[in-house]
Design an enzyme around this catalytic site. Structure first.
Site, mmCIF file in Angstrom:
data_model
loop_
_atom_site.group_PDB
_atom_site.id
_atom_site.type_symbol
_atom_site.label_atom_id
_atom_site.label_comp_id
_atom_site.label_asym_id
_atom_site.label_seq_id
_atom_site.Cartn_x
_atom_site.Cartn_y
_atom_site.Cartn_z
ATOM 1 N N ASP A 29 0.844 -1.195 0.000
ATOM 2 C CA ASP A 29 0.000 0.000 0.000
ATOM 3 C C ASP A 29 0.885 1.253 0.000
ATOM 4 O O ASP A 29 1.909 1.316 0.685
ATOM 5 C CB ASP A 29 -0.903 -0.010 1.240
ATOM 6 N N ASN A 86 -12.972 -3.231 2.006
ATOM 7 C CA ASN A 86 -13.969 -2.172 2.113
ATOM 8 C C ASN A 86 -14.874 -2.185 0.890
ATOM 9 O O ASN A 86 -14.425 -2.483 -0.218
ATOM 10 C CB ASN A 86 -13.267 -0.812 2.230
ATOM 11 N N GLY A 92 -15.891 2.716 3.278
ATOM 12 C CA GLY A 92 -14.637 3.457 3.171
ATOM 13 C C GLY A 92 -13.801 3.093 1.959
ATOM 14 O O GLY A 92 -12.584 3.318 1.951
ATOM 15 N N GLN A 93 -14.449 2.549 0.920
ATOM 16 C CA GLN A 93 -13.698 2.182 -0.289
ATOM 17 C C GLN A 93 -13.373 3.434 -1.090
ATOM 18 O O GLN A 93 -14.269 4.217 -1.427
ATOM 19 C CB GLN A 93 -14.523 1.208 -1.147
ATOM 20 N N SER A 94 -12.075 3.610 -1.393
ATOM 21 C CA SER A 94 -11.657 4.792 -2.151
ATOM 22 C C SER A 94 -11.144 4.448 -3.545
ATOM 23 O O SER A 94 -11.075 5.335 -4.394
ATOM 24 C CB SER A 94 -10.582 5.567 -1.381
ATOM 25 N N HIS A 99 -9.984 -4.931 -3.551
ATOM 26 C CA HIS A 99 -8.667 -5.175 -2.978
ATOM 27 C C HIS A 99 -8.842 -5.604 -1.536
ATOM 28 O O HIS A 99 -9.648 -5.031 -0.799
ATOM 29 C CB HIS A 99 -7.781 -3.925 -3.058
ATOM 30 N N LEU A 100 -8.088 -6.620 -1.173
ATOM 31 C CA LEU A 100 -8.077 -7.088 0.217
ATOM 32 C C LEU A 100 -6.847 -6.501 0.888
ATOM 33 O O LEU A 100 -5.720 -6.704 0.428
ATOM 34 C CB LEU A 100 -8.030 -8.618 0.251
ATOM 35 N N HIS A 101 -7.090 -5.745 1.965
ATOM 36 C CA HIS A 101 -5.971 -5.230 2.758
ATOM 37 C C HIS A 101 -5.454 -6.351 3.663
ATOM 38 O O HIS A 101 -6.252 -7.032 4.328
ATOM 39 C CB HIS A 101 -6.432 -4.089 3.674
HETATM 40 P P1 DGP Z 1 -9.611 1.620 0.252
HETATM 41 O O1 DGP Z 1 -9.810 2.817 1.084
HETATM 42 O O2 DGP Z 1 -10.061 0.326 0.956
HETATM 43 O O3 DGP Z 1 -10.219 1.746 -1.135
HETATM 44 O O4 DGP Z 1 -8.042 1.455 0.085
HETATM 45 C C1 DGP Z 1 -7.335 1.929 -1.001
HETATM 46 C C2 DGP Z 1 -5.888 1.829 -0.656
HETATM 47 O O5 DGP Z 1 -5.142 1.967 -1.846
HETATM 48 C C3 DGP Z 1 -5.378 2.899 0.295
HETATM 49 O O6 DGP Z 1 -4.922 2.287 1.499
HETATM 50 C C4 DGP Z 1 -4.234 3.574 -0.422
HETATM 51 C C5 DGP Z 1 -3.950 2.626 -1.563
HETATM 52 N N1 DGP Z 1 -3.542 3.257 -2.799
HETATM 53 C C6 DGP Z 1 -4.206 4.254 -3.464
HETATM 54 N N2 DGP Z 1 -3.571 4.548 -4.601
HETATM 55 C C7 DGP Z 1 -2.470 3.753 -4.655
HETATM 56 C C8 DGP Z 1 -1.419 3.596 -5.591
HETATM 57 O O7 DGP Z 1 -1.342 4.258 -6.622
HETATM 58 N N3 DGP Z 1 -0.469 2.670 -5.306
HETATM 59 C C9 DGP Z 1 -0.519 1.897 -4.166
HETATM 60 N N4 DGP Z 1 0.471 1.012 -3.978
HETATM 61 N N5 DGP Z 1 -1.504 2.010 -3.270
HETATM 62 C C10 DGP Z 1 -2.458 2.939 -3.511
#
Ligand code: DGP
Length: 113
Positions: A29, A86, A92-94, A99-101
């Site tokens: 991340d 999320n 809280g999905q952005s 994607h699984l954290h």
């Molecule tokens: P969520 O909020 O669950 O949709 O998590 C999205 C995650 O993606 C957040 O923790 C930050 C990560 N993220 C966003 N853009 C990028 C990127 O360009 N590269 C990487 N490696 N992670 C990213």
């Protein structure tokens, strides 16, 4: 398609890749919330968990199994870890590509905010 995670899967933008096979890719991340913070994604685009058909349940299982394996590979299995997916606004999905954290390496609080 203008999806940042599709572009990572296609190697069009860089990421620190931790694991990859034909169907999945896992990478660090960009804004880690724990000493180990990986995102495990399918290479196929699904915007949210709501969009994954039940016929693809095995893909979801493979994502979870990969998280478990990566936690073990990083020596985090015994101390423990958290997996989170999320979904949409209240979840809280952005990024609109599932994607699984995988979070590990410190004591994580509960409940989340
Ligand atoms: P969520 O909020 O669950 O949709 O998590 C999205 C995650 O993606 C957040 O923790 C930050 C990560 N993220 C966003 N853009 C990028 C990127 O360009 N590269 C990487 N490696 N992670 C990213």
């Amino acid at each position: 398609m203008d999806c940042i995670f599709c572009k990572i899967a296609a190697k069009e933008i860089p990421a620190r890749v931790a694991f990859e096979n034909e169907r999945l890719i896992a990478f660090h991340d960009l804004f880690p919330q724990a000493p180990l913070h990986l995102l495990i994604i399918p290479k196929a685009h699904y915007s949210t968990l709501n969009d994954v058909p039940s016929s693809e349940a095995s893909l979801l299982g493979e994502i979870m199994d990969t998280a478990r394996q990566l936690a073990a590979d990083h020596g985090m299995a015994a101390d423990g870890y958290r997996v989170v997916m999320n979904c949409n606004k209240h979840g809280g999905q952005s990024v609109d590509h599932i994607h699984l954290h995988l979070l590990a390496g410190r004591q994580l609080g509960w409940p989340p905010g």
